[in-house]
Design an enzyme around this catalytic site. Structure first.
Site, PDB file in Angstrom:
ATOM      1  N   LYS A  11       1.480 -25.260   0.308  1.00  0.00           N
ATOM      2  CA  LYS A  11       1.236 -24.367   1.454  1.00  0.00           C
ATOM      3  C   LYS A  11       2.053 -23.107   1.250  1.00  0.00           C
ATOM      4  CE  LYS A  11      -0.780 -25.833   5.026  1.00  0.00           C
ATOM      5  NZ  LYS A  11      -2.180 -26.269   4.881  1.00  0.00           N
ATOM      6  N   THR A  56      -1.276 -30.305   1.353  1.00  0.00           N
ATOM      7  CA  THR A  56      -0.512 -29.073   1.599  1.00  0.00           C
ATOM      8  C   THR A  56       0.000 -29.075   3.036  1.00  0.00           C
ATOM      9  OG1 THR A  56      -2.390 -27.705   2.312  1.00  0.00           O
ATOM     10  CG2 THR A  56      -1.949 -27.796  -0.064  1.00  0.00           C
ATOM     11  N   ASP A  57      -0.754 -29.697   3.922  1.00  0.00           N
ATOM     12  CA  ASP A  57      -0.307 -29.783   5.323  1.00  0.00           C
ATOM     13  C   ASP A  57       1.028 -30.518   5.431  1.00  0.00           C
ATOM     14  OD1 ASP A  57      -1.102 -29.280   8.183  1.00  0.00           O
ATOM     15  OD2 ASP A  57      -0.777 -31.446   8.236  1.00  0.00           O
ATOM     16  N   PHE A 156      16.942  15.837 -14.673  1.00  0.00           N
ATOM     17  CA  PHE A 156      15.955  15.312 -15.627  1.00  0.00           C
ATOM     18  C   PHE A 156      15.463  16.471 -16.483  1.00  0.00           C
ATOM     19  CE2 PHE A 156      11.672  13.750 -16.890  1.00  0.00           C
ATOM     20  CZ  PHE A 156      12.100  12.638 -17.614  1.00  0.00           C
ATOM     21  N   ARG A 173      18.392  17.476  -8.627  1.00  0.00           N
ATOM     22  CA  ARG A 173      17.215  16.989  -7.897  1.00  0.00           C
ATOM     23  C   ARG A 173      17.614  15.814  -7.007  1.00  0.00           C
ATOM     24  NH1 ARG A 173      13.605  13.154 -12.098  1.00  0.00           N
ATOM     25  NH2 ARG A 173      15.296  11.673 -12.457  1.00  0.00           N
ATOM     26  N   GLN A 221      15.854   5.807 -15.435  1.00  0.00           N
ATOM     27  CA  GLN A 221      16.066   4.736 -16.404  1.00  0.00           C
ATOM     28  C   GLN A 221      17.569   4.477 -16.602  1.00  0.00           C
ATOM     29  OE1 GLN A 221      13.734   7.165 -16.621  1.00  0.00           O
ATOM     30  NE2 GLN A 221      12.056   6.592 -17.991  1.00  0.00           N
ATOM     31  N   ASN A 247       9.926   5.918  -8.650  1.00  0.00           N
ATOM     32  CA  ASN A 247      10.632   7.194  -8.536  1.00  0.00           C
ATOM     33  C   ASN A 247       9.968   7.966  -7.404  1.00  0.00           C
ATOM     34  OD1 ASN A 247      12.122   9.471  -8.950  1.00  0.00           O
ATOM     35  ND2 ASN A 247      11.531   9.770 -11.100  1.00  0.00           N
ATOM     36  N   HIS A 249       9.323  10.806  -5.720  1.00  0.00           N
ATOM     37  CA  HIS A 249       9.522  12.220  -6.045  1.00  0.00           C
ATOM     38  C   HIS A 249       9.685  13.080  -4.793  1.00  0.00           C
ATOM     39  CE1 HIS A 249       8.498  11.132 -10.093  1.00  0.00           C
ATOM     40  NE2 HIS A 249       7.291  10.737  -9.758  1.00  0.00           N
TER      41      HIS A 249
HETATM   42  O1  LIG Z   1      14.014   9.814 -14.070  1.00  0.00           O
HETATM   43  C1  LIG Z   1      12.906  10.134 -14.534  1.00  0.00           C
HETATM   44  N1  LIG Z   1      12.396   9.441 -15.591  1.00  0.00           N
HETATM   45  C2  LIG Z   1      11.199   9.726 -16.158  1.00  0.00           C
HETATM   46  O2  LIG Z   1      10.769   9.086 -17.146  1.00  0.00           O
HETATM   47  C3  LIG Z   1      10.462  10.783 -15.580  1.00  0.00           C
HETATM   48  N2  LIG Z   1       9.250  11.349 -15.863  1.00  0.00           N
HETATM   49  C4  LIG Z   1       9.045  12.317 -14.960  1.00  0.00           C
HETATM   50  O3  LIG Z   1       8.006  13.046 -14.899  1.00  0.00           O
HETATM   51  N3  LIG Z   1      10.096  12.432 -14.113  1.00  0.00           N
HETATM   52  C5  LIG Z   1      11.005  11.482 -14.483  1.00  0.00           C
HETATM   53  N4  LIG Z   1      12.208  11.133 -13.971  1.00  0.00           N
END
Ligand SMILES: O=c1[nH]c(=O)c2[nH]c(=O)[nH]c2[nH]1
Length: 300
Positions: A11, A56-57, A156, A173, A221, A247, A249
């Site tokens: 369940k 499952t009950d 970046f 950023r 990353q 990410n 944005h």
């Molecule tokens: O931290 C980031 N990693 C990426 O691989 C990536 N690619 C992207 O367009 N912006 C970012 N920012």
């Protein structure tokens, strides 16, 4: 005859809420528990005999009965208790996987007529998956929807540029993500003392948040690795961490048409895009540990 492959049943999403009373002060445990069992289940698929099938009950009823009888100390401990029960009480069941989501509640009032009013804490959802095959345990804990933001200390630049690249390099950023993470404990053996699940959870979360805040980021990353490495370095009970980090944005809005300058100096205005989003995923392992957490965390 076609062959029957991997199969499991149980369940899913048993919503269980347990209230404990400490005088007038109440405490809430709020879980979503999914049971998946496997074992000698060929016949139910092939001939229709249900002789090996615990309904499952019944697995649902067991979740509620265990919550009442044994309490819910932590998601992990509750899952261990259930998994052990299914595997040891049913000869045909050889493996149990219990998945738990836990929702947290914050107290509204600490005093007055009684501390029994709560507001759902809108932060992360805590996760646990417990798997038992009658001899070894695998416990993977985690969280999802933990939204974090650094309003600076993120850059970046220096990336590959081909004929389709339009992204401007960023030297200041916003870095924002909804953390989805899982971490695997190296505890596998009943003979060894189990980790202190709640303490471990709080400490893992603290380390990941501190690493997010303290890392001067040249990419998401790099931040991801720093978060995982901090956990592996500080929490000896954990051998593997995996993150899936969107990410989120934030783009500086072009306000030039209105005669307004908009750069990252004071008062910057951003468009918070919800999609598409970069999706950065990786595992961080203790030296020599095996990677066992699936690459796609939606599968866990
Ligand atoms: O931290 C980031 N990693 C990426 O691989 C990536 N690619 C992207 O367009 N912006 C970012 N920012």
């Amino acid at each position: 005859m076609p062959i029957l492959g991997q199969n499991q049943y149980g369940k899913a999403e048993n919503r269980v809420v347990r209230i404990t009373r400490d005088g007038a002060t109440h405490h809430i445990k709020d879980l979503n528990v999914s049971v998946a069992l496997s074992g000698d289940m060929d016949e139910v698929h092939l001939s229709g005999s249900n002789a090996h099938v615990l309904p499952t009950d019944t697995t649902k009823n067991t979740v509620y009965a265990f919550a009442k009888e044994h309490g819910i100390e932590s998601a992990e401990q509750f899952g261990i208790h259930l998994a052990r029960h299914f595997v040891t009480s049913q000869p045909a069941i050889h493996r149990a996987r219990i998945r738990i989501e836990e929702y947290s509640w914050e107290r509204i009032a600490h005093s007055g007529k009684g501390a029994h009013s709560f507001v759902r804490a809108g932060r992360e959802t805590r996760l646990a998956q417990i798997t038992y095959d009658g001899s070894a345990w695998e416990v993977v804990s985690g969280l999802k929807d933990l939204t974090v933001m650094n309003s600076t200390h993120s850059e970046f630049w220096g990336y590959v540029k081909d004929r389709y690249t339009t992204l401007p390099e960023a030297h200041d950023r916003i870095l924002a993500t909804d953390v989805s993470g899982r971490w695997r404990f190296n505890w596998t053996d009943d003979e060894q003392p189990a980790p202190a699940w709640d303490t471990s959870y709080e400490q893992v979360k603290r380390h990941m948040l501190e690493a997010f805040a303290e890392t001067y980021s040249l990419s998401l990353q790099q931040t991801l690795y720093a978060m995982g490495a901090r956990i592996i370095d500080h929490r000896g009970e954990i051998d593997e961490v995996r993150f899936s980090l969107p990410n989120k944005h934030h783009f500086l809005v072009d306000l030039g048409p209105f005669g307004l300058e908009n750069d990252t100096a004071d008062g910057a205005v951003y468009f918070a895009a919800d999609r598409p989003y970069g999706l950065i995923e990786a595992t961080v392992l203790r030296d020599d540990a095996e990677a066992r957490i699936p690459a796609d965390l939606t599968n866990l």
